[in-house]
Scaffold this active site. Structure first.
Site, PDB file in Angstrom:
ATOM      1  N   GLU A 117      41.796  -8.193  -1.891  1.00 34.60           N
ATOM      2  CA  GLU A 117      42.989  -7.668  -1.229  1.00 34.60           C
ATOM      3  C   GLU A 117      44.102  -7.655  -2.266  1.00 34.60           C
ATOM      4  O   GLU A 117      44.509  -8.711  -2.766  1.00 34.60           O
ATOM      5  CB  GLU A 117      43.371  -8.557  -0.041  1.00 34.60           C
ATOM      6  CG  GLU A 117      44.524  -7.974   0.747  1.00 34.60           C
ATOM      7  CD  GLU A 117      45.146  -8.942   1.738  1.00 34.60           C
ATOM      8  OE1 GLU A 117      45.741  -8.489   2.706  1.00 34.60           O
ATOM      9  OE2 GLU A 117      45.046 -10.172   1.535  1.00 34.60           O
TER      10      GLU A 117
ATOM     11  N   ASP B 136      41.103 -12.909  -0.376  1.00 38.63           N
ATOM     12  CA  ASP B 136      42.424 -12.802   0.242  1.00 38.63           C
ATOM     13  C   ASP B 136      43.533 -12.767  -0.829  1.00 38.63           C
ATOM     14  O   ASP B 136      43.476 -13.541  -1.802  1.00 38.63           O
ATOM     15  CB  ASP B 136      42.607 -14.034   1.145  1.00 38.63           C
ATOM     16  CG  ASP B 136      43.818 -13.954   2.046  1.00 38.63           C
ATOM     17  OD1 ASP B 136      43.878 -13.044   2.879  1.00 38.63           O
ATOM     18  OD2 ASP B 136      44.710 -14.825   1.910  1.00 38.63           O
TER      19      ASP B 136
END
Ligand code: NOJ
Length: 505
Positions: free
Chosen positions: A254, A201
C-alpha cells in the site's frame, strides 16, 4: 521466464469480520471464509487477500497487531488458517495476508517491553523522544486518526512515542536492525505455512525521516505521503526474504502516493515490491476526462521502465473508502466500472461484495465503531435473502439497505445480475491473453466516451465506456461480448449513458 502468477491474477480482497460468519456470533471468521472458498473460486478470481487476522485488541480492527504469528480468537485458530490455506490451494486459489509493518499494537510484547523502562533492550524498537522545550510533542507531525499529534506522552518513562495512526498503534523503528530481522521472521513464519504472499500496510511509511524534522507546512495534516530513500533499502531486504522461497510469494504494497511515477518507484528495478497499489483510480471522479487521464497515467508509469518489468494495479474499492457503487451512485455505473476494472492492463484488486453491487450501509451514530469513519464500506456481506442473511445476530455492523435484494442467493441464478456479470467478465479475462497481459491503448471516439484496445497477437478487444448523460453513437465495429445493458448482440454503434461494451474484433 514464465509470466509470474501475480501479473495475470485478479485478487479478491476479503475483510474477514464482514465476509462470512462460521460460528454464528455476528462477526465474520476463518470458518466462514472456508465455507465460501467454492463461491470465491467459482467467481473466477485467482487469489485472495485477507485483511488482518492476527491477534489484536482491535482498536483499528486488526491493523493493530499484538502478535504477528498467531490468529485472533475472533477469527479462529492457526489450525483454521492451515485448513483455509489447504482449501484455497485445493481450489486453485492463492492466499495472501495483510502484513502491518509500520506499527504494532501497544499490546504487542515488544512495545510492552519497550515502554517499561528507558533501559529496556527493546526501547529503540519504537520511536521515543524527549518532550520539546515547552514540554509538548517532539515535532509537529499529526496522527491520521483522531485529530491529534502523532506523539503520546508516556508517564512512566517521561518520553513521547511516535504513532502515525492511533496511540494504540506505536510506530516500529525500522532503522533498528533487530526490528528488521524480527519482522523478516514474521514473514518467514507465514511463508513456511504455505502463504502465497502479503499485502504490506502503508509500506512507504516504514523509512520515515530519521531526523524526525518538523514538516515545513506546519502542523495540521498527517504525513502519509512519506517518500524516503531508506524505505527502498528496507524493501530490498524484504524482497530477499520473499525470493528465498521457491513458490514465488508476492508482496503488494500500500503506497499512498499520487505523483507521476511515485508508486512505480516502489517496485525498484524488480527488486522491491512485486506490485504496489495505485489509488489514482479510486480518486477519479465519474467522468470521461478523469478516467482517461487516470488510465493513461497508470499505464504510462508502468511502461517507463519495461526492463524492470513494472506492472500496475487497478483498485476501485477497498475497506478504507466508500464503495464505488456508492461513489458513482447507480447500478449502471457499477456495471460499467466492473467492465473497466476487468479490462485493464494491470492486476485488478476486487473488494468482496462489489460483485453483488453492494453500496455502503447507512451507519446510525450509535452503530459507529471505526475511529476512521469507514464502517459503511465494511458492512457484512448478505448471503441469503432471509432476515439473518446468513449471519448470527446481532452482526457487528448493520447490513446495506437492500440486503434482501442484493443477497448472493438472489443473484446466483439470475443471468442479468451483477454477480453473473462479474463471473462472465472474469471468465472472459481468463480466456483472453489480450485482457490478461496484452497491450492497452486509448483511442479517441469523442469527449464523453473513453475507449481502449487490448491486444495480443490476433486476440484483440475494444472497450468503450460512455460517461456522458446522453446516448452516443460511436464508430466501432465488432461483436459485443459483454455490456452493461446488452450482450451477445451485434453492436449497433449506440452507447447509452453509463453503458460500457467490450467488442471482440
Ligand atoms: C491502511 C489500512 O488500509 C487502514 O485500514 C489502516 O487503518 C491503516 N493503514 C493503519 O494501519
Amino acid at each position: 521466464m514464465s509470466t509470474p502468477w501475480w501479473k495475470e491474477a485478479v485478487v479478491y480482497q476479503i475483510y474477514p469480520r464482514s465476509f462470512a460468519d462460521g460460528n454464528g456470533d455476528g462477526v465474520g471468521d476463518l470458518a466462514g471464509i472456508i465455507e465460501k472458498v467454492p463461491y470465491i473460486a467459482g467467481l473466477g478470481v485467482d487469489a485472495i487477500w485477507l485483511s488482518p487476522i492476527f491477534t489484536s485488541p482491535m482498536h483499528d480492527f486488526g491493523y493493530d497487531v499484538a502478535d504477528y504469528c498467531d490468529i485472533d480468537p475472533v477469527f479462529g485458530t492457526l489450525d483454521d488458517m492451515d485448513t483455509l490455506v489447504a482449501a484455497c490451494h485445493a481450489h486453485g486459489l492463492r492466499i495472501t495476508l495483510d502484513w502491518v509493518p509500520n506499527h504494532s499494537s501497544h499490546q504487542h510484547a515488544w512495545f510492552v517491553d519497550s515502554r517499561s523502562s528507558r533501559d529496556s533492550a527493546k526501547r529503540d524498537w519504537y520511536v521515543w523522544r524527549d518532550p520539546a522545550a515547552d514540554g509538548g510533542p517532539p515535532n509537529n507531525w499529526r496522527a491520521e486518526f483522531g485529530d491529534m499529534p502523532a506523539w503520546t506522552f508516556d508517564e512512566t518513562t517521561g518520553q513521547y512515542y511516535l504513532h502515525l495512526f492511533l496511540p494504540e498503534q506505536p510506530d516500529l523503528n525500522w532503522y533498528h536492525p533487530d526490528v528488521e530481522a524480527a519482522m523478516h521472521d514474521t514473514l518467514r513464519f507465514w511463508l513456511d505455512r504455505g502463504i502465497d504472499g502479503f499485502r504490506a500496510d502503508v509500506i512507504n511509511l516504514i523509512g520515515k525521516d530519521p531526523a524526525l524534522l518538523d514538516l515545513p507546512d506546519g502542523p495540521g495534516k498527517p504525513i502519509l505521503t512519506v517518500d524516503e530513500p531508506a524505505t527502498h533499502r528496507m524493501l530490498r531486504g524484504i524482497r530477499e526474504v520473499l525470493d528465498s522461497y521457491p513458490h514465488s510469494p508476492m508482496m503488494v504494497g500500500e503506497v499512498c502516493l499520487f505523483q507521476p511515477g511515485q508508486v512505480a518507484s516502489y517496485l525498484g528495478v524488480g527488486d522491491e515490491l512485486h506490485l504496489a497499489f495505485d489509488f489514482r483510480a479510486i480518486f477519479a471522479r465519474w467522468n470521461a476526462s478523469h478516467f482517461r487521464r487516470t488510465i493513461a497515467a497508470i499505464q504510462h508509469d508502468s511502461l517507463e521502465d519495461p526492463e524492470a518489468g513494472s506492472w500496475p494495479t487497478w483498485v476501485l474499492s477497498n475497506h478504507d473508502q466508500p464503495r464505488h457503487r456508492e461513489r458513482y451512485g447507480s447500478e449502471a455505473r457499477a456495471r460499467a466500472a466492473a467492465i473497466i476494472s476487468l479490462t485493464q492492463r494491470a492486476t485488478p484488486y476486487l473488494y468482496a461484495g462489489e460483485e453483488l453491487g453492494l453500496p455502503d450501509a447507512p451507519i446510525p451514530p450509535e452503530a459507529v465503531v471505526d475511529p476512521g469513519g469507514r464502517d459503511g464500506c465494511r458492512a457484512p456481506i448478505p448471503w441469503t435473502a432471509d432476515d439473518g442473511h446468513g449471519w448470527g445476530t446481532p452482526t457487528w455492523l448493520p447490513f446495506v439497505t437492500d440486503a434482501a435484494t442484493l443477497a448472493a442467493d438472489q443473484q446466483e441464478d439470475d443471468d442479468t445480475s451483477m454477480l453473473s456479470l462479474y463471473r462472465r467478465l472474469l471468465a472472459l479475462r481468463r480466456s483472453s491473453t489480450a485482457l490478461r497481459s496484452g497491450s492497452q491503448d486509448l483511442f479517441d471516439v469523442g469527449d464523453d466516451v473513453v475507449a481502449w484496445t487490448r491486444r495480443d497477437g490476433d486476440d484483440e478487444l475494444a472497450i468503450a465506456v460512455n460517461f456522458g448523460a446522453s446516448g452516443v453513437e460511436v464508430d466501432l465495429s465488432g461483436h459485443v461480448v459483454e455490456g452493461s445493458v446488452r450482450r451477445d448482440v451485434p453492436f449497433d454503434g449506440q452507447l447509452a449513458p453509463d453503458e460500457a461494451v467490450i467488442l471482440r474484433r
